[in-house]
Design an enzyme around this catalytic site. Structure first.
Site, PDB file in Angstrom:
ATOM      1  N   HIS A 170       0.836  -1.221   0.000  1.00 27.30           N
ATOM      2  CA  HIS A 170       0.000   0.000   0.000  1.00 27.30           C
ATOM      3  C   HIS A 170       0.865   1.264   0.000  1.00 27.30           C
ATOM      4  O   HIS A 170       0.410   2.311   0.439  1.00 27.30           O
ATOM      5  CB  HIS A 170      -0.954   0.037   1.201  1.00 27.30           C
ATOM      6  CG  HIS A 170      -1.640  -1.262   1.478  1.00 27.30           C
ATOM      7  ND1 HIS A 170      -2.899  -1.560   0.990  1.00 27.30           N
ATOM      8  CD2 HIS A 170      -1.239  -2.360   2.165  1.00 27.30           C
ATOM      9  CE1 HIS A 170      -3.250  -2.780   1.384  1.00 27.30           C
ATOM     10  NE2 HIS A 170      -2.255  -3.296   2.092  1.00 27.30           N
ATOM     11  N   SER A 291      14.647  22.561 -14.776  1.00 21.85           N
ATOM     12  CA  SER A 291      13.461  23.350 -15.081  1.00 21.85           C
ATOM     13  C   SER A 291      13.921  24.698 -15.600  1.00 21.85           C
ATOM     14  O   SER A 291      14.948  25.221 -15.174  1.00 21.85           O
ATOM     15  CB  SER A 291      12.626  23.535 -13.814  1.00 21.85           C
ATOM     16  OG  SER A 291      11.798  24.677 -13.952  1.00 21.85           O
ATOM     17  N   LYS A 297      15.397  22.286  -9.557  1.00 19.51           N
ATOM     18  CA  LYS A 297      14.753  21.049 -10.021  1.00 19.51           C
ATOM     19  C   LYS A 297      15.686  20.125 -10.782  1.00 19.51           C
ATOM     20  O   LYS A 297      16.571  20.540 -11.510  1.00 19.51           O
ATOM     21  CB  LYS A 297      13.582  21.402 -10.939  1.00 19.51           C
ATOM     22  CG  LYS A 297      12.475  22.129 -10.229  1.00 19.51           C
ATOM     23  CD  LYS A 297      11.506  21.170  -9.602  1.00 19.51           C
ATOM     24  CE  LYS A 297      10.592  20.643 -10.672  1.00 19.51           C
ATOM     25  NZ  LYS A 297       9.364  20.121 -10.108  1.00 19.51           N
ATOM     26  N   GLU A 304       9.692   9.207 -16.509  1.00 17.69           N
ATOM     27  CA  GLU A 304       8.293   9.587 -16.744  1.00 17.69           C
ATOM     28  C   GLU A 304       7.844   9.187 -18.144  1.00 17.69           C
ATOM     29  O   GLU A 304       6.720   8.711 -18.341  1.00 17.69           O
ATOM     30  CB  GLU A 304       8.124  11.098 -16.550  1.00 17.69           C
ATOM     31  CG  GLU A 304       8.365  11.549 -15.120  1.00 17.69           C
ATOM     32  CD  GLU A 304       8.414  13.070 -15.017  1.00 17.69           C
ATOM     33  OE1 GLU A 304       7.365  13.674 -14.832  1.00 17.69           O
ATOM     34  OE2 GLU A 304       9.509  13.640 -15.146  1.00 17.69           O
TER      35      GLU A 304
END
Ligand code: ARG
Length: 472
Positions: A170, A291, A297, A304
């Site tokens: 979980h 970024s 970042k 992704e």
């Protein structure tokens, strides 16, 4: 649409008459536009040549064409192959698809003898053959790429056989595991994926060449010979089936989709692990981007994108399934729509596998962070309960209850289970001794799970060694 000129048939620049230009296309032009496939089936060029060479050799051997004709044909095909290799082969829309482009060029090169190549053959068995050869090669390539990925994972796993991390259910801390064990879970998944591509390959490895249009051929062809020449196990046994099924491609796409699911899960874990909140691993600049506005970042874009690619894979599988559904036997032109989704899927899968392999080599664990997290959330509670069962012969349900109370007490004291005073533990169950602390550290917890396939460092090293041997 049918030519590359920037003016339409009325002499208007496209920019001004874009829609008008489209609507004024003549039926013949519309037909060509919807019918033409050379833009994508040119990827079958080398398979088409291989099929033609085997076919021509067989026709000569069977006395269907003369020795001289075969020699001319083979010569012409060799020239075409060279033209394709040097980028000088003229792919032309007027000849619709790869099969007719090759034949038209052959005629230009050797004259009317070119027409003998298509004896006892149809574009229907030709395209079934070319496409099958392409998918077979794609499956073989994929198995190789999967092995490289597995090897990268096995190497990382071996180096991290005793790097602790939390195991989750979980996505809540459950029990301590080792990073090596976690990585080897994916080695198992990718191993099954490779198995699926190999299974599919075995089934598809029958030659449809010689099925001709749909009914077979009246010429004395030798289908065993062409099958053997092209590396097939045998010829297909039903000519209608040979030209009308594409289940071999669907199997490849199904295997690709499942593999994409596995890649997507691993990619997601990488995304999670690289967040500052987790901080379990670091990726170098090679597989991350910055970024344009937030200087701090470091985004895991490659992970992704891999995570997203499964959409394309399942999309391709769905696309071809819908194309094939409800088609009567034998060939229908619908089946020309089999190629684009299949090419796209294998392209996407290849890129994902290569990028994932690169990322696995690239990633560096942060053992201190992982170990800290491995001990959080009372992750050794099960070990406490197991100790009560083993040492005090307590029924597991009772041990579960006592442990729950110990967790409650630790929570109240703001400490970890391993930091609970002995008196507090003994208040819950008299028989508890100081020995219990030996099982309450994450390291002891992981090391104790020595059952076959368990997370103990010894088990992880043994499984890593088994895979290394297997992947050799
Ligand atoms: N370009 C066609 C395809 O990909 C080749 C087969 C055409 N056969 C036919 N009978 N029109 O399916």
């Amino acid at each position: 649409m049918t030519n590359d000129s920037s003016h339409d048939s009325n002499g208007q620049p496209d920019g001004q008459a874009m829609w008008g230009g489209r609507f004024s296309a003549k039926p013949a032009e519309l037909m060509q536009a919807i019918n033409v496939s050379i833009g994508f089936d040119r990827r079958l060029a080398s398979q088409d040549l291989a099929g033609s060479r085997a076919h021509a050799a067989m026709l000569r051997q069977q006395g269907v064409i003369s020795r001289g004709d075969e020699a001319e044909i083979q010569q012409g095909l060799a020239t075409i192959e060279a033209e394709m290799a040097t980028g000088t082969f003229p792919y032309r829309e007027e000849f619709e698809d790869i099969h007719m482009n090759v034949e038209a060029r052959l005629r230009e090169l050797i004259g009317p003898t070119a027409g003998r190549l298509h004896t006892a053959r149809s574009r229907n068995d030709q395209v079934a053959l070319d496409f099958r050869l392409w998918v077979r090669e794609a499956c073989d390539r994929t198995v190789g790429q999967l092995k490289a990925l597995q090897l990268a994972l096995v190497q990382k796993a071996e180096a991290n056989a005793d790097t602790l991390m939390p195991g989750f259910t979980h996505l809540q801390p459950a029990q301590p595991v080792t990073f090596g064990h976690h990585l080897l879970a994916y080695v198992e998944m990718f191993g099954r994926d490779a198995g699926r591509f190999s299974d599919a390959r075995r089934r598809m490895n029958e030659s449809p060449l010689g099925a001709a249009a749909l009914a077979g051929s009246p010429f004395p062809i030798d289908r065993d010979q062409t099958a053997q020449a092209l590396g097939f196990d045998r010829p297909t046994a039903n000519s209608l089936d040979s030209v009308s099924d594409r289940d071999f491609a669907l199997e490849g796409l199904a295997a690709a989709t499942l593999c994409g699911v596995h890649l997507s899960r691993l990619a997601e874990e990488i995304v999670i692990w690289t967040t500052p909140q987790f901080g379990f691993i670091r990726l170098s600049d090679a597989f991350t981007t910055g970024s344009s506005i937030m200087p701090q970042k470091k985004n895991p874009d490659a992970a992704e994108l891999i995570r997203a690619k499964v959409g394309r894979l399942l999309g391709s599988f769905t696309q071809l399934t819908v194309v094939m559904k409800g088609l009567p036997l034998a060939y229908s032109k619908d089946m020309q729509e089999d190629k684009v989704p299949t090419f796209e899927a294998f392209d996407a899968l290849e890129l994902s596998l290569l990028a994932m392999t690169g990322m696995i080599h690239d990633l560096e664990p942060v053992p201190a962070r992982m170990a800290q997290a491995a001990g959080a959330g009372f992750s050794t509670a099960t070990d406490l309960a197991d100790w009560l069962v083993r040492t005090l012969d307590m029924p597991f349900r009772d041990a579960h209850h006592v442990t729950g109370q110990a967790v409650k007490r630790a929570e109240a004291l703001g400490c970890d289970l391993s930091e609970l005073p002995l008196a507090d533990l003994q208040a819950l169950s008299q028989g508890i001794t100081a020995d219990i602390y030996e099982v309450l550290t994450p390291r002891a917890s992981a090391a104790s799970r020595k059952s076959y396939g368990g997370t103990s460092p010894d088990q992880v090293r043994a499984q890593a060694a088994r895979w290394k041997d297997k992947l050799k």
